[in-house]
Design an enzyme around this catalytic site. Sequence first.
Site, PDB file in Angstrom:
ATOM      1  N   GLY A 232       0.978  -5.122   0.725  1.00 26.71           N
ATOM      2  CA  GLY A 232      -0.016  -5.395  -0.398  1.00 26.71           C
ATOM      3  C   GLY A 232       0.670  -5.994  -1.679  1.00 26.71           C
ATOM      4  O   GLY A 232       0.008  -6.720  -2.401  1.00 26.71           O
TER       5      GLY A 232
ATOM      6  N   GLU B 129       3.328  -5.628   7.368  1.00 22.93           N
ATOM      7  CA  GLU B 129       2.469  -4.750   8.076  1.00 22.93           C
ATOM      8  C   GLU B 129       2.340  -4.286   9.537  1.00 22.93           C
ATOM      9  O   GLU B 129       2.203  -3.285  10.070  1.00 22.93           O
ATOM     10  CB  GLU B 129       0.982  -5.017   7.490  1.00 22.93           C
ATOM     11  CG  GLU B 129       0.478  -4.830   6.067  1.00 22.93           C
ATOM     12  CD  GLU B 129       0.954  -5.696   5.215  1.00 22.93           C
ATOM     13  OE1 GLU B 129       1.887  -6.650   5.570  1.00 22.93           O
ATOM     14  OE2 GLU B 129       0.470  -5.947   3.952  1.00 22.93           O
TER      15      GLU B 129
ATOM     16  N   GLU C 220       0.626  -9.525  -1.076  1.00 18.51           N
ATOM     17  CA  GLU C 220      -0.919 -10.167  -1.200  1.00 18.51           C
ATOM     18  C   GLU C 220      -1.182 -10.070  -2.683  1.00 18.51           C
ATOM     19  O   GLU C 220      -1.823 -11.058  -2.912  1.00 18.51           O
ATOM     20  CB  GLU C 220      -1.753  -9.041  -0.313  1.00 18.51           C
ATOM     21  CG  GLU C 220      -1.276  -9.051   1.030  1.00 18.51           C
ATOM     22  CD  GLU C 220      -2.194  -8.250   1.943  1.00 18.51           C
ATOM     23  OE1 GLU C 220      -1.915  -7.009   1.519  1.00 18.51           O
ATOM     24  OE2 GLU C 220      -2.911  -8.290   2.948  1.00 18.51           O
TER      25      GLU C 220
ATOM     26  N   ALA D  49       0.728  -1.103   0.089  1.00 20.41           N
ATOM     27  CA  ALA D  49      -0.056  -0.086  -0.100  1.00 20.41           C
ATOM     28  C   ALA D  49       0.859   1.126   0.231  1.00 20.41           C
ATOM     29  O   ALA D  49       1.962   1.313   0.408  1.00 20.41           O
ATOM     30  CB  ALA D  49      -1.114  -0.116   1.399  1.00 20.41           C
TER      31      ALA D  49
END
Length: 705
Positions: A103, A126, A106, A62
Amino acid sequence: MSAVIEERRGRVALLRLNNPPVNGLGWPVREGLDAAVGRLSDDPDVDAIVLTGNGRMFCAGADIREFGTATPEHVRRLTPILDDLEGLDKPVVAAIHGVAAGGGMELALGCHYRVCGPKTKLGLPEVTLGILPGAGGTQRMPRVAGVSKALELIVSGRLISEKEAFEAGIVDELVEGDVEAVIDAAVAAAERLAAAGEPPRRSGQRTDRLHEAKDNPGLFDAFRESMAKRARGMNAPYACVRCVEAATRLDLAEGLAFERQEFEQLVNAVEAQSMRHAFFAEREVAKIPDVPKDTATRPIQTAGIVGCGTMGGGIAMVFANAGIPVMVVENDQAALDAGIAKIAKNYAATVSKGRLTQAAMDQRMGLITGTTDFLSLAATDMVVEAVFEDMAVKKELFAKLDGICKPGAILATNTSTLDVDEIATATKRPQDVIGTHFFSPANVMRLMENVRGAKTADDVIATVMGLSKTLGKVGVLVGVCHGFVGNRMLHQYLREAMFLVEEGALPQDIDRVMYDFGMPMGPFAMCDLAGNDVGWRVRQEQIRAQGGKPSNTRYSGTVADKICDLGRFGQKTGKGWFAYADGRTPQPDPEVEAIIVQTSKELGIARRAVSDDEILERCLYPLVNEGAKILDEGIALRASDIDVVWMHGYGFPRFRGGPMFWADTVGLKTIAATLQRFEKDQGPWMAPSPLLLKLAEEGKGFGDA
Ligand code: CAA
């Protein structure tokens, strides 16, 4: 240029994330990805998709700068985009190079197959930002890597190598070569998978690796127990465990909903704000406003260390660990032999713990040469002095180095208190003199306070700041003053801890409060570890210098002096503020308690109950106040630099963002008012600094200073 670039390789669509510097998944990238997935799913000319990242990495997750900012309404979150991606009937292959983190990891887990290049770091960090992998990471990672591995990775936030990822089943294929080679291999895999015509392997639908938890129902409780010390005071690690646990009992959709709920609880909390602050502070620290980023640096291919005591030996190890040959100089052979033997012993201890191979130890020891001949330093690029903390000794040494070292060599002092400008006057090249204040043990602690003298050249600053990174350290540039940033503030903290003991608290009370706050240990255990004799000598020297204790200020060393008079120097003597029956674990000691009670009596102080709140405020508010003075004087460039000093030099909890950020979360109005009360009750040293008062009055924080 678009944030997601599409190309064709035959019947394979190649999507390149394009958001420098790290391909963060900001909303333009998500928008581009979402549109591409929709478009390609129906494209009859496309049989398969390969996802890659432009530039030096796949994707670092992110866009952290976007947290707390508004996203246009039509842009979807990453989670539903990944659901769609994973749900495609066409194979989707991730071509990973450089980094796949957060992310980014992910996103790769949402693909059906993962190809990875060399020297790549992968993981879900994270938790180090006070959040959890909120785009399916907690649900897909256990399904792909197994429950135990997923728990360890998600709760530690550790980034792993491509080899470890391959062994864990996170990566399907390893490829040698550059990013283009990785893309070629991914395209080949995509074509192969499309030709096979089998339904794509969807991470979210896998169940085979979840059985581990069913076979071992106590796994999660055992894990929570094992992490309790590390995760003290934090919420995110526990939320991570709950989410992985949910993955073992819920289907993907339910698990994702659970993960979302947990994520929402964390993302705007103070813990996450503090850790985001820490992340950016650690990067900001490298930026020196008046030393341009492109300043040419001096090559440091060899180094010399003068002094092979605890600090000198540790610093030599730091250079050797980074592959830089290092010459260690001592005055006499016996001290040199003892110093080198200590280095070998330290390495051997690491080898015996399995954290270093014998071959690596031999290689590092091979980089360290000892000598008693100072002339051997003539050709080195940099010399770090780590001799006795005495101005006359240091000046004599620098004059000697000035006569020996080649022009352009950097002359650095490891002084923790002395005036670098005065040391520089001993040479004819003050522009080449700088402070490099390592923290003990130098081979372990990550902080380097790099002390800029009035005449230190820009390229010397740039070189030493760059060197800190090469050495695996966090370099913080500070100005000249007694104790620089860290120890100057530490002095306030320790002084109040000592006063509190005289007033009614016991060392174990104070240590407990600071430990619970998140410090790795309390002030008294810290003094015992560092050695109480160090401060004792400094106090004796000060008393001698001023012809006795001044009567107009309160002296904080009364109990400490008595402790030292008994030879209780700390862990190394088995006794200090605490007793150490096993050599390491502090145990309250009635002998110390008796000394404390007696001292209070002698000082005429009626002992009283001291609350935990008072302990915290008395220890930390003056420390913050000193930070404000340091900031005001320009000794630190930014409040966030002070935070970095304290997080990396003293273990100030990262989840509180460092003392200055923490102070902002408490509110400077509260801190200023409390200090004013302390000023009345205790004395003038507690008076809030002008900067603190000004910011408090304006309703601002140090972040606005
Ligand atoms: N978002 C925004 N900016 C980022 C970023 C991110 N995720 N990662 C790095 N940056 C910025 C840095 O702030 C830095 O900016 P400046 O040059 O302006 O200072 C620049 O990118 C380069 O970063 P580094 O100096 O750290 O470069 P590096 O090569 O030493 O390290 C890295 C690269 C390993 C990717 C490191 O930057 C890193 O660890 N980044 C953070 C990774 C991370 O925590 N990702 C998780 C994000 S949260 C998430 O993804 C939530 C979710 O579940 C969807």
